[in-house]
Design a protein around this motif. Structure first.
Motif, PDB file in Angstrom:
ATOM      1  N   ALA A 293       0.836  -1.205   0.000  1.00 20.54           N
ATOM      2  CA  ALA A 293       0.000   0.000   0.000  1.00 20.54           C
ATOM      3  C   ALA A 293       0.872   1.257   0.000  1.00 20.54           C
ATOM      4  CB  ALA A 293      -0.937  -0.011   1.200  1.00 20.54           C
ATOM      5  N   LEU A 294       1.958   1.240   0.763  1.00 24.69           N
ATOM      6  CA  LEU A 294       2.883   2.379   0.778  1.00 24.69           C
ATOM      7  C   LEU A 294       3.502   2.587  -0.597  1.00 24.69           C
ATOM      8  CD1 LEU A 294       4.589   4.549   2.329  1.00 24.69           C
ATOM      9  CD2 LEU A 294       6.271   2.721   2.651  1.00 24.69           C
ATOM     10  N   LEU A 295       3.986   1.500  -1.213  1.00 24.94           N
ATOM     11  CA  LEU A 295       4.594   1.614  -2.542  1.00 24.94           C
ATOM     12  C   LEU A 295       3.596   2.182  -3.546  1.00 24.94           C
ATOM     13  CD1 LEU A 295       6.604  -1.747  -2.791  1.00 24.94           C
ATOM     14  CD2 LEU A 295       7.463   0.526  -2.166  1.00 24.94           C
ATOM     15  N   GLU A 296       2.378   1.683  -3.518  1.00 24.22           N
ATOM     16  CA  GLU A 296       1.361   2.153  -4.457  1.00 24.22           C
ATOM     17  C   GLU A 296       0.984   3.604  -4.189  1.00 24.22           C
ATOM     18  OE1 GLU A 296      -1.679  -0.888  -4.394  1.00 24.22           O
ATOM     19  OE2 GLU A 296      -0.266  -2.362  -5.198  1.00 24.22           O
TER      20      GLU A 296
ATOM     21  N   ILE B 243       7.758 -14.648  -0.670  1.00 18.93           N
ATOM     22  CA  ILE B 243       7.340 -13.696  -1.696  1.00 18.93           C
ATOM     23  C   ILE B 243       8.343 -12.549  -1.662  1.00 18.93           C
ATOM     24  CG2 ILE B 243       5.555 -12.068  -2.436  1.00 18.93           C
ATOM     25  CD1 ILE B 243       4.610 -14.920  -2.681  1.00 18.93           C
ATOM     26  N   GLN B 244       8.909 -12.236  -2.822  1.00 22.03           N
ATOM     27  CA  GLN B 244       9.853 -11.135  -2.928  1.00 22.03           C
ATOM     28  C   GLN B 244       9.161  -9.930  -3.550  1.00 22.03           C
ATOM     29  OE1 GLN B 244      12.963 -12.690  -5.441  1.00 22.03           O
ATOM     30  NE2 GLN B 244      14.115 -13.472  -3.698  1.00 22.03           N
ATOM     31  N   ILE B 245       9.371  -8.762  -2.962  1.00 20.58           N
ATOM     32  CA  ILE B 245       8.940  -7.502  -3.549  1.00 20.58           C
ATOM     33  C   ILE B 245      10.217  -6.791  -3.969  1.00 20.58           C
ATOM     34  CG2 ILE B 245       7.681  -5.355  -3.213  1.00 20.58           C
ATOM     35  CD1 ILE B 245       5.958  -7.968  -2.995  1.00 20.58           C
ATOM     36  N   ASN B 246      10.418  -6.684  -5.280  1.00 19.80           N
ATOM     37  CA  ASN B 246      11.628  -6.088  -5.839  1.00 19.80           C
ATOM     38  C   ASN B 246      11.382  -4.625  -6.147  1.00 19.80           C
ATOM     39  OD1 ASN B 246      13.667  -8.433  -6.594  1.00 19.80           O
ATOM     40  ND2 ASN B 246      11.586  -9.198  -6.853  1.00 19.80           N
ATOM     41  N   ILE B 247      12.271  -3.766  -5.631  1.00 20.29           N
ATOM     42  CA  ILE B 247      12.172  -2.319  -5.828  1.00 20.29           C
ATOM     43  C   ILE B 247      13.558  -1.762  -6.122  1.00 20.29           C
ATOM     44  CG2 ILE B 247      10.107  -1.989  -4.389  1.00 20.29           C
ATOM     45  CD1 ILE B 247      11.929  -1.319  -2.046  1.00 20.29           C
TER      46      ILE B 247
ATOM     47  N   THR C  99       3.511   5.698  -5.762  1.00 23.32           N
ATOM     48  CA  THR C  99       3.717   5.297  -7.166  1.00 23.32           C
ATOM     49  C   THR C  99       5.144   4.787  -7.411  1.00 23.32           C
ATOM     50  OG1 THR C  99       4.154   7.551  -7.944  1.00 23.32           O
ATOM     51  CG2 THR C  99       1.870   6.779  -8.062  1.00 23.32           C
ATOM     52  N   ILE C 100       5.597   3.920  -6.511  1.00 22.37           N
ATOM     53  CA  ILE C 100       6.897   3.275  -6.655  1.00 22.37           C
ATOM     54  C   ILE C 100       6.688   1.949  -7.373  1.00 22.37           C
ATOM     55  CG2 ILE C 100       8.814   2.197  -5.408  1.00 22.37           C
ATOM     56  CD1 ILE C 100       8.386   4.318  -3.213  1.00 22.37           C
ATOM     57  N   ASP C 101       7.367   1.782  -8.496  1.00 17.99           N
ATOM     58  CA  ASP C 101       7.269   0.539  -9.252  1.00 17.99           C
ATOM     59  C   ASP C 101       7.864  -0.612  -8.440  1.00 17.99           C
ATOM     60  OD1 ASP C 101       6.124   1.753 -11.479  1.00 17.99           O
ATOM     61  OD2 ASP C 101       8.074   2.147 -12.398  1.00 17.99           O
ATOM     62  N   TYR C 102       7.230  -1.763  -8.543  1.00 21.33           N
ATOM     63  CA  TYR C 102       7.752  -2.952  -7.880  1.00 21.33           C
ATOM     64  C   TYR C 102       7.364  -4.175  -8.688  1.00 21.33           C
ATOM     65  CZ  TYR C 102       3.021  -3.732  -6.008  1.00 21.33           C
ATOM     66  OH  TYR C 102       1.676  -3.958  -5.876  1.00 21.33           O
ATOM     67  N   ARG C 103       8.113  -5.253  -8.438  1.00 18.20           N
ATOM     68  CA  ARG C 103       7.794  -6.545  -9.051  1.00 18.20           C
ATOM     69  C   ARG C 103       7.665  -7.551  -7.925  1.00 18.20           C
ATOM     70  NH1 ARG C 103      10.984 -10.684 -10.433  1.00 18.20           N
ATOM     71  NH2 ARG C 103      12.872  -9.436 -10.301  1.00 18.20           N
ATOM     72  N   ARG C 104       6.573  -8.283  -7.957  1.00 18.82           N
ATOM     73  CA  ARG C 104       6.292  -9.294  -6.942  1.00 18.82           C
ATOM     74  C   ARG C 104       6.554 -10.662  -7.551  1.00 18.82           C
ATOM     75  NH1 ARG C 104       0.597  -9.824  -3.657  1.00 18.82           N
ATOM     76  NH2 ARG C 104       0.819 -12.013  -3.128  1.00 18.82           N
TER      77      ARG C 104
END
Length: 125
Positions: A83-86, A103-107, A89-94
């Motif tokens: 929710a913070l990333l969104e 589960i990896q959240i790549n930033i 508007t920080i792009d991430y890949r799950r």
């Protein structure tokens, strides 16, 4: 000799203020005490450990093919983090790690360094 935990990551940046704010505001680290070195920098803490050391440099280095591909943190609170990333508007890949319950959240930080934040897969349910 037996190694213990990884102590810290040291990052050179020509963007010290923005990088300090990003690690504080996005990853929830706190700016903390740092020895009185003769060069600019910041130490960012998780609890009482300085995990990220930033060193201020004048000119951005060119990293065409970096040798350090990424660094990672284990964490809890995946829904809150996403929710913070969104909201920023920080792009991430799950992605899910094959054969592991991770589960990896790549930033990427403002300088382009890749970080992944690892969560237990049960947080995705």
């Amino acid at each position: 000799m037996k190694l213990g935990i990884l102590d810290h990551v040291n990052i050179l940046t020509s963007n010290l203020e923005e990088m300090t704010a990003w690690y504080r505001d996005v990853l929830g680290m706190t700016l903390g005490e740092r020895p009185p070195f003769s060069f600019d920098g910041a130490w960012l803490y998780v609890d009482d450990m300085p995990y990220v050391h930033l060193i201020g440099i004048e000119t951005k280095r060119q990293a065409i093919e970096p040798q350090l591909e990424h660094f990672a943190f284990k964490a809890t609170g995946m829904a809150e983090f996403l929710a913070l990333l969104e909201s920023r508007t920080i792009d991430y890949r799950r992605s899910k790690v094959p054969s592991l319950d991770i589960i990896q959240i790549n930033i990427h930080d403002p300088d382009g360094n890749r970080i992944h934040v690892d969560f237990d897969a049960h947080e995705a349910e």
